[in-house]
Design an enzyme around this catalytic site. Structure first.
Site, PDB file in Angstrom:
ATOM      1  N   PRO A 142       0.866  18.233  12.668  1.00  0.00           N
ATOM      2  CA  PRO A 142       1.284  19.647  12.682  1.00  0.00           C
ATOM      3  C   PRO A 142       1.605  20.123  14.100  1.00  0.00           C
ATOM      4  O   PRO A 142       0.854  19.862  15.030  1.00  0.00           O
ATOM      5  CB  PRO A 142       0.058  20.388  12.133  1.00  0.00           C
ATOM      6  CG  PRO A 142      -0.810  19.342  11.518  1.00  0.00           C
ATOM      7  CD  PRO A 142      -0.514  18.066  12.213  1.00  0.00           C
ATOM      8  N   GLU A 143       2.738  20.779  14.233  1.00  0.00           N
ATOM      9  CA  GLU A 143       3.174  21.319  15.524  1.00  0.00           C
ATOM     10  C   GLU A 143       3.226  22.850  15.411  1.00  0.00           C
ATOM     11  O   GLU A 143       2.759  23.412  14.421  1.00  0.00           O
ATOM     12  CB  GLU A 143       4.545  20.740  15.893  1.00  0.00           C
ATOM     13  CG  GLU A 143       4.556  19.210  15.946  1.00  0.00           C
ATOM     14  CD  GLU A 143       5.914  18.629  16.327  1.00  0.00           C
ATOM     15  OE1 GLU A 143       6.707  19.332  16.987  1.00  0.00           O
ATOM     16  OE2 GLU A 143       6.186  17.486  15.959  1.00  0.00           O
ATOM     17  N   LYS A 166      -0.826  24.321  19.573  1.00  0.00           N
ATOM     18  CA  LYS A 166      -1.054  23.761  18.237  1.00  0.00           C
ATOM     19  C   LYS A 166      -2.435  24.133  17.697  1.00  0.00           C
ATOM     20  O   LYS A 166      -2.930  23.509  16.756  1.00  0.00           O
ATOM     21  CB  LYS A 166      -0.938  22.226  18.285  1.00  0.00           C
ATOM     22  CG  LYS A 166       0.419  21.724  18.747  1.00  0.00           C
ATOM     23  CD  LYS A 166       0.416  20.191  18.813  1.00  0.00           C
ATOM     24  CE  LYS A 166       1.631  19.661  19.540  1.00  0.00           C
ATOM     25  NZ  LYS A 166       1.540  18.214  19.797  1.00  0.00           N
ATOM     26  N   HIS A 208     -10.396  15.139   1.750  1.00  0.00           N
ATOM     27  CA  HIS A 208     -11.478  14.764   2.653  1.00  0.00           C
ATOM     28  C   HIS A 208     -12.055  16.013   3.308  1.00  0.00           C
ATOM     29  O   HIS A 208     -11.859  16.234   4.505  1.00  0.00           O
ATOM     30  CB  HIS A 208     -10.970  13.789   3.716  1.00  0.00           C
ATOM     31  CG  HIS A 208     -10.519  12.479   3.147  1.00  0.00           C
ATOM     32  ND1 HIS A 208      -9.332  12.334   2.461  1.00  0.00           N
ATOM     33  CD2 HIS A 208     -11.104  11.256   3.144  1.00  0.00           C
ATOM     34  CE1 HIS A 208      -9.205  11.080   2.068  1.00  0.00           C
ATOM     35  NE2 HIS A 208     -10.261  10.402   2.462  1.00  0.00           N
ATOM     36  N   ARG A 216      -7.727  11.732   8.291  1.00  0.00           N
ATOM     37  CA  ARG A 216      -7.939  10.768   9.371  1.00  0.00           C
ATOM     38  C   ARG A 216      -8.948  11.230  10.408  1.00  0.00           C
ATOM     39  O   ARG A 216      -9.351  10.450  11.278  1.00  0.00           O
ATOM     40  CB  ARG A 216      -6.594  10.409  10.015  1.00  0.00           C
ATOM     41  CG  ARG A 216      -5.702   9.684   9.002  1.00  0.00           C
ATOM     42  CD  ARG A 216      -4.402   9.239   9.604  1.00  0.00           C
ATOM     43  NE  ARG A 216      -4.591   8.263  10.665  1.00  0.00           N
ATOM     44  CZ  ARG A 216      -3.596   7.790  11.399  1.00  0.00           C
ATOM     45  NH1 ARG A 216      -2.360   8.204  11.177  1.00  0.00           N
ATOM     46  NH2 ARG A 216      -3.824   6.903  12.346  1.00  0.00           N
ATOM     47  N   ARG A 224       6.056   6.327  21.472  1.00  0.00           N
ATOM     48  CA  ARG A 224       6.472   7.238  20.409  1.00  0.00           C
ATOM     49  C   ARG A 224       7.929   6.965  20.072  1.00  0.00           C
ATOM     50  O   ARG A 224       8.729   6.640  20.948  1.00  0.00           O
ATOM     51  CB  ARG A 224       6.361   8.710  20.851  1.00  0.00           C
ATOM     52  CG  ARG A 224       5.018   9.142  21.419  1.00  0.00           C
ATOM     53  CD  ARG A 224       3.935   9.263  20.384  1.00  0.00           C
ATOM     54  NE  ARG A 224       4.228  10.225  19.336  1.00  0.00           N
ATOM     55  CZ  ARG A 224       3.908  11.516  19.386  1.00  0.00           C
ATOM     56  NH1 ARG A 224       3.324  12.014  20.461  1.00  0.00           N
ATOM     57  NH2 ARG A 224       4.174  12.315  18.366  1.00  0.00           N
TER      58      ARG A 224
END
Ligand SMILES: [Zn+2]
Length: 270
Positions: free
Chosen positions: A2-3, A58, A91, A110, A260
Site C-alpha cells: 500500500p502506498e 504511508k 490473519h 506477511r 526492485r
C-alpha cells in the site's frame, strides 16, 4: 504494497466513523506486529478516545485524546478495517474493540506491518524525518527540482526514498515517470527544470486519480470495508511488461535495479 493512495483511501473511509469512538479493549494476537512492548501498547490505548485520523506518508495516524498517537504502517500486506464491512479475516493481528460495539481490526498475512504508539512530540519528531507530502499545496515543482538536482541516484530510486517524498512507492513512481516521459534509470541530477516540473505534475495526477479509483489492488490491498481498489486497470506501465503502451504501442519493458522492478516504455521514456 500500500502506498499513498491506498492509505489515503482507508483514512478517508475511517474519518467519518472513528473520531469520537473510545477503545474499550485491545487484543493483540500477534505481538511481533507491535513496535515496543505489547502490554504498554494495550494499556496506553484502552480507555482512549480517537480525536482524529489522518495520513502521513504511508502511515495511518490516529491522534488520541490522551496525548498519544497511534501510527499504523501496513507494510506489505496489512489491512485496517471495520468488522461491519464485507471483510474476510485471514490473519488478524490486533483487535480494537470500540464503545460503539464494532471492532477495528488490523490483519496482516506477511506481518511486515507495524503498530506503534508515540507521544505527540515524539510523533512530530518522527514525522520530520519524512519528506514533504507530494499532494500538499505547499509542495511546489521548484521544491522537487531543488532537491532532485543534487542527487546522483537514479530518479526511480530518488522517488522511492521517503526522505525525499513521503508516500510514493514503486507503483506510483513508475507511473509518474511514464506520464512525464522520464526513464526510471535517469540520473536525478540530469533532469532539466522542465522535466522536474512535468514529474511534479505527473505525481499529482497519478496519485489523485488513484485516490479517486480507491487505490490499486494487485493482490492484498483492501479498503476499510474490505473492498478492492479499482485503479489497477488504469495503470500505464506497472506490471504491464510485454503489453503495448497505451500512448505509442511499443511494448512496455521491465528491468530490475536496486532490487526492485522498474517498468517503462522505450518509446515514451528517454
Ligand atoms: Zn509509449
Amino acid at each position: 504494497m500500500p502506498e499513498l493512495p491506498e492509505v489515503e483511501t482507508i483514512v478517508r473511509d475511517l474519518q467519518p466513523i472513528i473520531p469520537g469512538k473510545t477503545i474499550v479493549n485491545v487484543q493483540v494476537l500477534r505481538p511481533n506486529i507491535i513496535k515496543g512492548r505489547a502490554d504498554a501498547f494495550t494499556s496506553g490505548l484502552i480507555g482512549a478516545t480517537f480525536d482524529s485520523i489522518s495520513r502521513r506518508g504511508k502511515n495511518i495516524v490516529a491522534h488520541m485524546n490522551t496525548d498519544c498517537v497511534l501510527a499504523v504502517n501496513l507494510g506489505m500486506t496489512g489491512r485496517l478495517a471495520l468488522d461491519n464491512g464485507n471483510f474476510t479475516l485471514t490473519h488478524p493481528a490486533v483487535y480494537f474493540q470500540l464503545d460503539s460495539g464494532n471492532s477495528l481490526i488490523y490483519d496482516d498475512v506477511r506481518r511486515f506491518g507495524t503498530l506503534q504508539i508515540f507521544g505527540v512530540t515524539e510523533w512530530q519528531e518522527r514525522s520530520k524525518t519524512l519528506g514533504p507530502e507530494p499532494l500538499s499545496a505547499d509542495y511546489k515543482s521548484s521544491d522537487l527540482y531543488e532537491k532532485i538536482a543534487i542527487s546522483s541516484s537514479p530518479v526511480r530510486s530518488w522517488l522511492l526514498n521517503q526522505k525525499n517524498l513521503a508516500g510514493v512507492g514503486n507503483i506510483y513512481a513508475n507511473e509518474a515517470l511514464h506520464l512525464s516521459g522520464i526513464h526510471p534509470r535517469r540520473v536525478s541530477s540530469n533532469l532539466t527544470e522542465t522535466e522536474a516540473k512535468q514529474l511534479h505534475q505527473a505525481l499529482q495526477d497519478v496519485l489523485l486519480s488513484a485516490i479517486l479509483n480507491r487505490g490499486t489492488t494487485l493482490r492484498n490491498y483492501r479498503d476499510a470495508s474490505g473492498r478492492h481498489g479499482k485503479n489497477k486497470s488504469y495503470l500505464r506501465v506497472y506490471g504491464r511488461h510485454g503489453q503495448a503502451c497505451f500512448k505509442c504501442s511499443r511494448l512496455v519493458e521491465r528491468i530490475v535495479f536496486s532490487n526492485r522492478s522498474a517498468f517503462f516504455c522505450p518509446g515514451c521514456q528517454r
